[in-house]
Design a protein around this motif. Structure first.
Motif, PDB file in Angstrom:
ATOM      1  N   UNK A   7     -14.259 -13.446  44.164  1.00 24.90           N
ATOM      2  CA  UNK A   7     -14.157 -14.708  44.902  1.00 24.90           C
ATOM      3  C   UNK A   7     -13.642 -14.477  46.317  1.00 24.90           C
ATOM      4  N   UNK A   8     -12.624 -13.620  46.458  1.00 26.63           N
ATOM      5  CA  UNK A   8     -12.065 -13.339  47.779  1.00 26.63           C
ATOM      6  C   UNK A   8     -13.087 -12.656  48.670  1.00 26.63           C
ATOM      7  N   UNK A   9     -13.814 -11.687  48.127  1.00 26.89           N
ATOM      8  CA  UNK A   9     -14.812 -10.959  48.917  1.00 26.89           C
ATOM      9  C   UNK A   9     -15.933 -11.881  49.376  1.00 26.89           C
ATOM     10  N   UNK A  10     -16.454 -12.695  48.453  1.00 30.58           N
ATOM     11  CA  UNK A  10     -17.528 -13.628  48.812  1.00 30.58           C
ATOM     12  C   UNK A  10     -17.025 -14.652  49.817  1.00 30.58           C
ATOM     13  N   UNK A  11     -15.796 -15.116  49.610  1.00 31.84           N
ATOM     14  CA  UNK A  11     -15.220 -16.108  50.510  1.00 31.84           C
ATOM     15  C   UNK A  11     -15.089 -15.597  51.934  1.00 31.84           C
ATOM     16  N   UNK A  12     -14.594 -14.382  52.103  1.00 29.49           N
ATOM     17  CA  UNK A  12     -14.428 -13.817  53.448  1.00 29.49           C
ATOM     18  C   UNK A  12     -15.779 -13.523  54.093  1.00 29.49           C
ATOM     19  N   UNK A  60     -15.002 -11.944  67.686  1.00 32.37           N
ATOM     20  CA  UNK A  60     -13.546 -11.967  67.830  1.00 32.37           C
ATOM     21  C   UNK A  60     -12.949 -13.186  67.127  1.00 32.37           C
ATOM     22  N   UNK A  61     -13.636 -14.319  67.194  1.00 24.83           N
ATOM     23  CA  UNK A  61     -13.164 -15.525  66.511  1.00 24.83           C
ATOM     24  C   UNK A  61     -13.064 -15.269  65.007  1.00 24.83           C
ATOM     25  N   UNK A  62     -14.094 -14.642  64.437  1.00 22.85           N
ATOM     26  CA  UNK A  62     -14.086 -14.340  63.002  1.00 22.85           C
ATOM     27  C   UNK A  62     -12.956 -13.374  62.657  1.00 22.85           C
ATOM     28  N   UNK A  67      -7.886 -12.694  60.054  1.00 18.28           N
ATOM     29  CA  UNK A  67      -6.525 -12.152  59.982  1.00 18.28           C
ATOM     30  C   UNK A  67      -5.536 -13.239  59.586  1.00 18.28           C
ATOM     31  N   UNK A  68      -5.690 -14.413  60.198  1.00 13.96           N
ATOM     32  CA  UNK A  68      -4.813 -15.538  59.868  1.00 13.96           C
ATOM     33  C   UNK A  68      -4.973 -15.930  58.398  1.00 13.96           C
ATOM     34  N   UNK A  69      -6.233 -16.010  57.943  1.00 13.99           N
ATOM     35  CA  UNK A  69      -6.501 -16.401  56.558  1.00 13.99           C
ATOM     36  C   UNK A  69      -5.904 -15.397  55.581  1.00 13.99           C
ATOM     37  N   UNK A  70      -6.045 -14.111  55.901  1.00 19.75           N
ATOM     38  CA  UNK A  70      -5.501 -13.082  55.010  1.00 19.75           C
ATOM     39  C   UNK A  70      -3.983 -13.185  54.922  1.00 19.75           C
ATOM     40  N   UNK A 190      -8.450  -3.917  54.545  1.00 16.13           N
ATOM     41  CA  UNK A 190      -9.613  -3.224  55.118  1.00 16.13           C
ATOM     42  C   UNK A 190     -10.917  -3.781  54.570  1.00 16.13           C
ATOM     43  N   UNK A 191     -10.985  -3.959  53.260  1.00 19.39           N
ATOM     44  CA  UNK A 191     -12.205  -4.470  52.642  1.00 19.39           C
ATOM     45  C   UNK A 191     -12.552  -5.858  53.169  1.00 19.39           C
ATOM     46  N   UNK A 192     -11.569  -6.749  53.203  1.00 18.19           N
ATOM     47  CA  UNK A 192     -11.836  -8.125  53.602  1.00 18.19           C
ATOM     48  C   UNK A 192     -12.091  -8.240  55.108  1.00 18.19           C
ATOM     49  N   UNK A 193     -11.472  -7.385  55.898  1.00 17.67           N
ATOM     50  CA  UNK A 193     -11.740  -7.398  57.340  1.00 17.67           C
ATOM     51  C   UNK A 193     -13.165  -6.936  57.620  1.00 17.67           C
TER      52      UNK A 193
END
Length: 354
Positions: A7-12, A60-62, A67-70, A190-193
Motif C-alpha cells: 500500500x505504501x509503495x503504490x501510494x507513493x 522537485x515538488x514531488x 519527504x514531508x509525507x514520509x 530510499x525505496x519510497x523516494x
C-alpha cells in the motif's frame, strides 16, 4: 511483501504521478514567458517552436512533498538524522535552484560547473561515495566526477521530446530493482523516494512525449541527473561491497544500466573532439539527431531509446541477480550490451551525417 508495504509503495508511486502531472498542468496553463526556450535559439534545441521549460519543477515538488509525507507517516523515524538523505536533499535543492536560474537567465558555464562540483562534494561529505578503491581521496574524486558527468550527460540528452525523461525512468527502475533484489521490498526512505520520483517522471512524460507541450529544462535535467547519480551510487556502484565481490562488479552493472546516457555522451564527445570542437558546446549532433538524419521521425527515435532503456534495465536486473548469487563474471560479460549499443549508435553518426 506485506499489505502495508504494498500500500505504501503504490501510494507513493501514485502520489508522484498525480503531483507531477497536476503541477505541470497548472504551470503550463499559466505560463506565458517563464521558461520559454527556442525563441532565439534553434542551434541546440531540436523543436522549432517555443515551449516552456518547466517540467523540472514537478520533479522537485514531488520530492519535497514526498519527504514531508514520509516524515509524517513514519514519524518514529527522523529522516533529518539520516546523513545520506540530508546530503541528497541539500544537493538536490542546490541543483534545482541552479537549473531554474539557468532556465531563466542562462547562467555562465563555469557557475554551473562549480555548483555541480559542489553537489558532488556534498555527497562525499555525507558519505554518499563510490567505494571503488581502498584510497579515500580517489573514491571522492571518482564520486565528484560521476556526479558532474551525470548532471551534464542527462542535460545534453535533453534535446528531443521524451528522451531524457524516458532514460531517467529506466535508470531509476534499474536502481529500484537492484534494491529489491538485494534487500527485498521494504518501506525505507530510499525505496519510497525512488518510487515517488518514478511517478513524477511518468506524470511529466504525459506532457513531454512527442509532440510535447513543455520541456524538462535545466531545472529538471540538473535535478534528475543528480538524483540518478545518487541512487546509482547507493544501489549500483557499491554492489560489489554488498555482495562481497570485486568492487568493479558494481561499475560494470552501472555501465549496463546507463547505456543510453553514456552511449550518447561518449559519441558526442568523440565526434566533437575529432572535429576540434568543445564537447561542452551544444549542437544537433547527438545520437538522437543522427537517427532522424537516418530517416526516423521524432516518435520513432523515442521508441528506439525506449527499447534501449528497457533492455538496459532487464540486462541490469540479470546482472544483479547473478551478483547476488556470487557470480561477478556475468556482469562483466553483460557489458557487451553497452558496447553493442554504443557501436551501433556511434556508427550511425558516421554513416548518417546532418
Amino acid at each position: 511483501m506485506t499489505f502495508e508495504i504494498t500500500l505504501a509503495c503504490i501510494g507513493f508511486l501514485i502520489m508522484g504521478i498525480i503531483m507531477s502531472y497536476v503541477s505541470n498542468g497548472i504551470l503550463l496553463r499559466f505560463s506565458q514567458s517563464l521558461g520559454i526556450r527556442n525563441k532565439n535559439d534553434v542551434t541546440v534545441r531540436w523543436a522549432n517552436e517555443s515551449k516552456p521549460s518547466l517540467g523540472g519543477i514537478g520533479f522537485f515538488v514531488a520530492f519535497f512533498f514526498g519527504t514531508v509525507a514520509y516524515s509524517i507517516i513514519f514519524n518514529n523515524e527522523n529522516i533529518f538524522q539520516n546523513r545520506q538523505f540530508v546530503g541528497l536533499m541539500t544537493a538536490g535543492t542546490i541543483s534545482f535552484i541552479m537549473g531554474l536560474a539557468d532556465d531563466a537567465y542562462n547562467t555562465r558555464p563555469f557557475i554551473k560547473l562549480f555548483v555541480q562540483i559542489l553537489c558532488g562534494m556534498i555527497f562525499v561529505y555525507t558519505h554518499n561515495i563510490i567505494e571503488l578503491t581502498q584510497i579515500g581521496w580517489v573514491n571522492a574524486l571518482i564520486t565528484v566526477t560521476w556526479v558532474v558527468g551525470m548532471m551534464n550527460s542527462l542535460n545534453m540528452l535533453d534535446n528531443m521530446d521524451g528522451i531524457t525523461g524516458t532514460t531517467s525512468l529506466f535508470l531509476l527502475l534499474s536502481c529500484l530493482a537492484s534494491n529489491v533484489i538485494l534487500f527485498d521490498w521494504n518501506m525505507n526512505i530510499w525505496t519510497l523516494t525512488m518510487l515517488i520520483q518514478i511517478g513524477a517522471i511518468i506524470g511529466f512524460l504525459g506532457y513531454n512525449i512527442y509532440p510535447s507541450k513543455l520541456f524538462m529544462g535545466d531545472a529538471g535535467s540538473q535535478f534528475i541527473g543528480l538524483f540518478v547519480a545518487f541512487f546509482s551510487i547507493h544501489e549500483l556502484w557499491n554492489i560489489g561491497n554488498v555482495t562481497l565481490l570485486n568492487p568493479l562488479t558494481g561499475g560494470a552493472i552501472t555501465l549496463i544500466a546507463f547505456t543510453p546516457a553514456i552511449s550518447d555522451t561518449l559519441t558526442v564527445v568523440i565526434n566533437r573532439l575529432r572535429k576540434g570542437k568543445s564537447p561542452m558546446v551544444g549542437g544537433k549532433d547527438h545520437t538522437t539527431h543522427h537517427l532522424v538524419y537516418s530517416g526516423l521521425n521524432d516518435r520513432q527515435v523515442w521508441l528506439v531509446f525506449l527499447g534501449i532503456g528497457l533492455m538496459a534495465t532487464l540486462v541490469t536486473i540479470l546482472a544483479v541477480v547473478f551478483a547476488k548469487m556470487g557470480n561477478p563474471w556475468m556482469a562483466f560479460f553483460l557489458t557487451s550490451y553497452f558496447f553493442a549499443v554504443f557501436f551501433v549508435l556511434y556508427r550511425n553518426t558516421i554513416v548518417h551525417k546532418k
